[in-house]
Design an enzyme around this catalytic site. Structure first.
Site, PDB file in Angstrom:
ATOM      1  N   PRO A 145      32.118  44.327  51.955  1.00  0.00           N
ATOM      2  CA  PRO A 145      32.527  43.102  52.645  1.00  0.00           C
ATOM      3  C   PRO A 145      31.816  42.973  53.994  1.00  0.00           C
ATOM      4  CG  PRO A 145      34.421  44.195  51.699  1.00  0.00           C
ATOM      5  CD  PRO A 145      33.270  45.136  51.529  1.00  0.00           C
ATOM      6  N   GLU A 146      31.221  41.813  54.228  1.00  0.00           N
ATOM      7  CA  GLU A 146      30.505  41.567  55.478  1.00  0.00           C
ATOM      8  C   GLU A 146      31.361  40.685  56.383  1.00  0.00           C
ATOM      9  OE1 GLU A 146      27.857  43.024  56.344  1.00  0.00           O
ATOM     10  OE2 GLU A 146      27.004  43.816  54.491  1.00  0.00           O
TER      11      GLU A 146
END
Length: 270
Positions: free
Chosen positions: A2-3
């Site tokens: 997840p960014e």
């Protein structure tokens, strides 16, 4: 992993359910995450009210006044808001019970995430060296151009350096460089101020659009509501090596920069 857009999506997803709610209980089923969960975490947070939900880089901060529960989703982590009657599933490692009967449930198959009791705010060792937030006013062409003038590394490597600017991960770096027509291999100190201005605009735009779309749906990520992100449908270069450029039709090149796969258009990006 997840960014920034995925983490921001998670923050926004849980916020309406937990702000102004008291933490009544914390159930830790698996304490062996990236760092061992504090054995006293439940005692320290029980009775505390969540005042706001913030994000710093890829860390989520559930602020309770003088302290915060600092959460990192790691490689495969996600948060859900569930009813207290919902049975825990495999890899549901931590439940944060709230006074409204809801649970913030943390699921992490790979266990690379973390739950940390933070009393130091942004002075915490995991936060104090982070660069500027890309969607803030501090991230502007003056700032980025000044940094670039001192660096000979590739521009893609530079914008992915979290000590310079946080949250511009591999996906969003590639998409931003395509949008600003900059070759990802180009040395940072060789890029003109005008092109840096375009890159700053592109980074802000790409991240904002990704947040609006709920983040890119990597195989391990879904939002707090259980809905996948849809930004992947807007990818112009990421994951499209060998395909035709949507802009000019040229075959997209795939290379490796700083050990990360990188796709770009040799015609559009100079």
């Amino acid at each position: 992993m997840p960014e920034l857009p995925e983490v921001e999506t998670s923050c926004r997803g849980i916020e309406p359910f937990c702000v102004d709610q008291q933490i009544t209980r914390i159930k830790v089923r698996q304490p062996k995450l990236r760092w061992p969960v504090d054995a006293d975490l439940a005692r320290k947070l029980k009775g505390k009210t969540i005042l706001k939900v913030e994000r710093r880089g890829k860390y989520m901060l559930l602020q309770t006044g003088r302290a915060a529960l600092m959460i990192h989703l790691g490689m495969s982590g996600s948060l859900r808001i569930v009813e207290s009657s919902v049975e825990a599933a495999k890899h549901d490692h931590i439940d944060v019970h709230l006074s409204n009967g809801k649970i913030i449930r943390y699921n992490d198959p790979r266990r690379f995430g973390s739950f940390i009791y933070n009393t130091e705010g942004n002075a915490h060792p995991l936060l104090n060296k982070l660069g500027v937030e890309p969607l803030s006013a501090d991230f502007n062409s003056d700032y980025l151009y000044a940094v670039c003038q001192q660096r000979k590394v590739s521009i893609k490597t530079l914008i992915m350096n979290s000590n310079i600017v946080v949250g511009v991960g591999n996906i969003y770096a590639q998409e931003s460089l395509f949008m600003s027509s900059i070759n990802p291999k180009k040395a940072a100190n060789k890029i003109s101020r005008k092109r840096i201005e375009s890159l700053v605009v592109a980074i802000k735009h790409v991240l904002a659009e990704a947040i609006k779309a709920g983040g890119s749906s990597l195989k391990d990520f879904t939002s707090a509501e259980g809905k996948p992100g849809y930004f992947q449908h807007a990818h112009q270069v990421y994951g499209r090596g060998g395909e035709a450029c949507n802009q000019c039709g040229t075959t997209l090149k795939q290379i490796v920069i700083s050990q990360r796969s990188t796709v770009y258009c040799g015609n559009c990006q100079r």
